[in-house]
Design a protein around this motif. Structure first.
Motif, PDB file in Angstrom:
ATOM      1  N   SER A  81     -10.127 -28.595 -63.487  1.00 50.68           N
ATOM      2  CA  SER A  81     -11.283 -28.172 -62.698  1.00 50.68           C
ATOM      3  C   SER A  81     -11.230 -26.660 -62.481  1.00 50.68           C
ATOM      4  O   SER A  81     -10.166 -26.056 -62.484  1.00 50.68           O
ATOM      5  CB  SER A  81     -11.275 -28.885 -61.345  1.00 50.68           C
ATOM      6  N   ASP A  82     -12.418 -26.031 -62.307  1.00 49.59           N
ATOM      7  CA  ASP A  82     -12.447 -24.594 -62.035  1.00 49.59           C
ATOM      8  C   ASP A  82     -12.551 -24.301 -60.552  1.00 49.59           C
ATOM      9  O   ASP A  82     -12.951 -23.223 -60.150  1.00 49.59           O
ATOM     10  CB  ASP A  82     -13.609 -23.939 -62.790  1.00 49.59           C
ATOM     11  N   GLN A  83     -12.226 -25.278 -59.709  1.00 44.72           N
ATOM     12  CA  GLN A  83     -12.214 -25.047 -58.273  1.00 44.72           C
ATOM     13  C   GLN A  83     -10.918 -25.557 -57.653  1.00 44.72           C
ATOM     14  O   GLN A  83     -10.212 -26.374 -58.249  1.00 44.72           O
ATOM     15  CB  GLN A  83     -13.416 -25.725 -57.605  1.00 44.72           C
ATOM     16  N   ILE A  84     -10.624 -25.028 -56.467  1.00 45.55           N
ATOM     17  CA  ILE A  84      -9.440 -25.454 -55.716  1.00 45.55           C
ATOM     18  C   ILE A  84      -9.934 -26.108 -54.438  1.00 45.55           C
ATOM     19  O   ILE A  84     -10.739 -25.517 -53.710  1.00 45.55           O
ATOM     20  CB  ILE A  84      -8.545 -24.257 -55.361  1.00 45.55           C
ATOM     21  N   ALA A  85      -9.470 -27.293 -54.148  1.00 48.61           N
ATOM     22  CA  ALA A  85      -9.821 -27.985 -52.908  1.00 48.61           C
ATOM     23  C   ALA A  85      -8.530 -28.385 -52.213  1.00 48.61           C
ATOM     24  O   ALA A  85      -7.582 -28.830 -52.848  1.00 48.61           O
ATOM     25  CB  ALA A  85     -10.683 -29.212 -53.181  1.00 48.61           C
ATOM     26  N   GLY A  86      -8.484 -28.176 -50.901  1.00 51.05           N
ATOM     27  CA  GLY A  86      -7.270 -28.518 -50.177  1.00 51.05           C
ATOM     28  C   GLY A  86      -7.486 -28.581 -48.680  1.00 51.05           C
ATOM     29  O   GLY A  86      -8.606 -28.433 -48.182  1.00 51.05           O
ATOM     30  N   LYS A  87      -6.388 -28.786 -47.995  1.00 49.33           N
ATOM     31  CA  LYS A  87      -6.431 -28.878 -46.533  1.00 49.33           C
ATOM     32  C   LYS A  87      -5.152 -28.253 -45.970  1.00 49.33           C
ATOM     33  O   LYS A  87      -4.062 -28.420 -46.545  1.00 49.33           O
ATOM     34  CB  LYS A  87      -6.557 -30.333 -46.079  1.00 49.33           C
ATOM     35  N   VAL A  88      -5.303 -27.558 -44.841  1.00 52.75           N
ATOM     36  CA  VAL A  88      -4.162 -26.916 -44.180  1.00 52.75           C
ATOM     37  C   VAL A  88      -3.960 -27.594 -42.833  1.00 52.75           C
ATOM     38  O   VAL A  88      -4.899 -27.698 -42.031  1.00 52.75           O
ATOM     39  CB  VAL A  88      -4.391 -25.408 -43.980  1.00 52.75           C
ATOM     40  N   VAL A  89      -2.729 -28.069 -42.594  1.00 52.43           N
ATOM     41  CA  VAL A  89      -2.458 -28.795 -41.356  1.00 52.43           C
ATOM     42  C   VAL A  89      -1.232 -28.215 -40.671  1.00 52.43           C
ATOM     43  O   VAL A  89      -0.370 -27.595 -41.302  1.00 52.43           O
ATOM     44  CB  VAL A  89      -2.228 -30.310 -41.621  1.00 52.43           C
TER      45      VAL A  89
END
Length: 817
Positions: free
Chosen positions: A22-30
């Protein structure tokens, strides 16, 4: 066949597309399993970036064709660096971010930052919001009494005028303690008149903290006793509010309203408290307290906080207390001696604080603050002499006893004062790595301006609010402070801290009228001080830590005392000491303990002789050398109930032993002899105990809480005996005038006005209970103060004896939504 080939081709192309990176980055910071909002997420060295949403999630478009670092940072957190490689799958990444403990403030909201105490080379005690809620305090005095090393003296029972002493220091008007609210001074004038005639309202506080060691050089100007910081609540992430009402004996009632929310990146909170009582002890009062707070995330690296507060109080507070003869006779304990006495305090305060993370490890905090306080106090004149002039027909007490009765006079003294304070303080914090060691540098400066306007108006009749202008003056102060403190983590266990603070103060006093005569008297003076401090922390493990430290204690002379009424620079010395500490913090099996030994050596302790301290009203004088040595301890233990997970029980005990004495010759006038012949004798008080410094204080509290629904708190406070004068007068002898002809006696002890004499040890027990009605938001509370209705002397200040509050029962209902 053609259709089949088309299906195969489309399927292959689709599978190929799904198998491509994919050409995108998806994430979450906890952090602690909760999403962290408004963090900056960007590719290092590019302009490609975004911020996390309210749940901590983010999406970043456009991967580069070469390896780069993904950076995640924000105020108060350590920066995360994550490599991004072309062709790798970068979707649904989960990042655990850590708080940057070394960049958080060591005072101001340390209550939720227990890890900071590992790096603090001095004693510190934290009071969290839950403790405030279950104690149901009428004033902060009840909370402060549970903190080791702290001695609080009641004046009127409601805590409107707080008197805090730390480690044997005189508690009069808390002038030896630096009192802050969210890190900002609240005294009338921090340098020129550091008295606490205004006290922050405990109803709106989210916590409190007390710092008593080397860390206090970060704050000033008072560094001899310690720092008491009141903590207010920040706006919540969701809309929430509270409505609370409490009523009790003596016409006491309190209404509290609060609401807050965060919309996008702007949080706001507003609260209002109306509190009143009728003959609460000897005092009737009504106060209004309105406060607002705004918190705005300007960017992931920049945050702005603003506060506005308005406080208005009317009370019939008075200086005059009952005499010893009245106390011994009984029936006068809570007498309103001067019903026309009136104190009006109005305070406006505004502040703004901006935090900016310049880069990883480097943060700049800038605070601006200003407040004005008016303190107008109309007090009726009185005397103990039945032959004095201009007496009214109002007499309290036993007339035949020597100074055992109070004769009200037909006149008033109106003491009207207005204070202006403004300051700006930028602070820089820098965490860096050098020689494989983590270090932190704190540095800052502060400019503070203050001005006091004072008038004394003598009324010619009791109860009037006007009269003849007797005194009129202004006092101006300009102060420049700077500090630098360096902390080095030599190993994971060993930390060394060293710092230096400087204070430069310029005072001016201009007297326009003195004793009914117009004048043009004025003068100025300066004071300069260097205040060093150093400390060591050694953490044996995550649960056991040792600390030791020393620092220079410093308190500047008040403007009014440094320059005399004749305009002469009296060269009054600053209050200086060397303060030493050695202590241990542990957390074993869930139990938290702090044990500290301390020694304070004053080369000169300034002694109050103001009216508020029971003196003649001359202000402060050089009192000579004193030493204060002792040990303090606090333990908080969880207690398991029969149903694990349902009970949240605990037991707390805290205590202080302090030996506080005059350590050099200081001569005081003592009158001795018979009734026919009184002769003056000067005696040295070297070796005597300092006033209002009980040798032993103890506090304890048992909390039983089932599932957060129903609970009970039982607490007790023991205060040891304490002297109230430098001569250490023990007992005031019952002396009747008609027996004087054939009696030899000590003239000082035979005075029955109640101002001198020992205060006996006493124990006061309190109880509170609460019930929460499921998830409805409703809560019911019941509190009983002085459970056994103990009768005791709380103080012999300002001008006479004050009896501790009797049993006080109150009940409350609150609704959280």
């Amino acid at each position: 066949m053609k259709k089949l080939l088309n299906v195969i081709l489309i399927t292959a192309m689709t599978c190929s597309a799904f198998s491509q990176p994919s050409d995108q980055i998806a994430g979450k910071v906890v952090h602690n399993e909760e999403g962290v909002p408004f963090l900056s997420v960007y590719m290092q060295g590019t302009s490609n970036g975004t911020i996390t949403n309210e749940n901590g999630a983010f999406t970043l478009q456009g991967l580069p064709g070469e390896e780069v670092l993904l950076c995640i940072d924000g105020l108060g957190y350590k920066t995360i660096y994550h490599p991004l490689t072309p062709g790798s799958n970068q979707e649904e990444l989960l990042f655990q971010i850590e708080e940057d403990e070394l960049l958080l403030e060591e005072v101001v909201v340390t209550g939720s930052r227990v890890g900071l105490l590992r790096y603090l080379p001095g004693s510190a005690n934290i009071v969290q919001q839950r403790e405030l809620a279950i104690a149901a305090p009428v004033s902060a005095n009840e909370i402060l009494r549970n903190i080791p090393g702290v001695h609080v003296v009641d004046e009127e029972g409601a805590g409107l005028r707080v008197n805090i002493g730390i480690r044997g220091l005189d508690p009069d008007r808390s002038r030896n303690v630096l009192v802050l609210e969210d890190g900002i001074p609240v005294a009338l004038a921090p340098y020129g008149e550091p008295e606490m005639y205004y006290s922050p309202n405990i109803e709106r506080m989210a916590g409190m903290e007390v710092l008593k060691g080397n860390g206090s050089i970060l704050f000033g100007p008072q560094t001899i006793g310690g720092v008491v910081n009141y903590i207010t609540d920040d706006p919540g992430k969701e809309p929430a509010g509270k409505v609370a009402f409490r009523a009790g004996d003596f016409g006491y009632n309190s209404t509290y309203l609060k609401y807050g929310n965060t919309i996008n990146n702007l949080g706001f909170a507003i609260n209002y408290n109306r509190k009143a009582a009728r003959e609460f002890g000897p005092t009737t009062f009504l106060l209004h307290d309105l406060n607002t707070k705004l918190v705005m995330d300007l960017s992931p690296k920049s945050k702005l906080s603003m506060k506005l507060g308005v406080y208005d109080e009317n009370s019939n507070s008075t200086y005059v207390g009952i005499t010893q003869a009245m106390y011994d006779a009984g029936g006068y304990d809570y007498l309103t001696i001067a019903p026309d006495d009136n104190l009006h305090i109005r305070r406006y305060a505004v502040s703004a604080s901006h935090a900016y993370q310049v880069k990883d490890g480097l943060k700049l905090n800038t605070t601006l603050f200003a407040y004005t306080t008016s303190r107008d106090w109309n007090r009726q004149d009185f005397t103990y002499d039945p032959g004095a002039s201009r007496l009214t027909d109002i007499v309290h007490g036993t007339e035949y006893a020597n100074e055992g009765a109070i004769f009200m006079r037909d006149g008033t003294g109106q003491r009207n004062r207005q204070f202006e304070v403004a300051g700006i303080e930028p602070r820089l914090s820098y965490r860096y790595e050098l020689l494989n060691m983590t270090s932190k540098l704190d540095a800052g400066v502060r400019f503070l301006y203050e001005r006091a306007y004072e008038q004394r108006v003598n009324g010619t009749r009791a109860g009037v609010a006007s009269g003849d202008l007797r005194n009129d003056e202004t006092r101006t102060g300009n102060a420049f402070s700077s500090f630098i403190q360096h902390k080095t983590l030599l190993t994971e266990q060993l930390t060394i801290t060293a710092g230096l603070r400087s204070e430069i103060i310029r005072y001016e006093r201009d007297i326009f009228r003195l004793n009914h005569v117009d004048t043009l008297i004025g003068n100025s003076t300066r004071d300069f001080a260097l205040i060093p401090g150093a400390g060591i922390n050694y953490n044996i493990s995550d649960n056991i830590g040792l600390f030791t430290g020393l620092h220079r204690g410093y308190a500047p002379p008040r403007t009014k005392d440094a320059i005399s009424n004749n305009g002469i620079d009296l060269e009054l010395e600053a209050e200086n000491s060397w303060n030493y500490e050695l202590g241990m913090r542990t957390e074993l099996f869930g139990a938290k303990m702090e044990l500290t030994a301390f020694y304070m050596n004053f080369s000169n302790q300034v002694i109050p002789v103001s009216e508020s301290s029971g003196g003649a009203g001359a202000g402060l004088i050089n009192g000579g050398a004193t030493t204060h040595k002792g040990v303090e301890m606090s333990v908080l233990m969880p207690l398991n109930g029969p149903a694990p997970g349902k009970w949240n029980n605990s037991f707390m005990v805290a205590g202080t032993y302090v030996d506080s004495r005059f350590s050099s010759d200081r001569y005081i006038l003592e009158k001795t002899g018979t009734n026919e012949e009184i002769s003056p004798v000067y005696v040295s008080v070297k070796g005597n105990k300092t006033p209002y410094a009980p040798e032993l204080t103890l506090s304890s509290a048992l909390v039983i809480d089932y599932a957060g629904t129903v609970g009970l708190r039982l607490s007790g406070n023991y205060t040891g005996a304490q002297f109230t004068d430098a001569l250490n007068t023990e007992d005031v002898r019952d002396y009747i005038a008609q027996d004087a002809a054939d009696s030899d006696y000590n003239y000082k002890q035979a005075t029955l006005n109640g101002r001198i004499g020992i205060i006996r040890a006493h124990f006061v027990a309190d109880a509170s209970a609460w019930y929460r009605l499921g998830s409805s938001g409703l809560e019911f509370t019941l509190a009983v103060k002085n459970l056994t209705d103990e009768r005791y002397i709380a103080s012999r200040r300002p001008q006479g004896l004050r009896v501790g509050m009797p049993r006080f029962i109150s009940g409350g209902i609150s609704y959280n939504f």
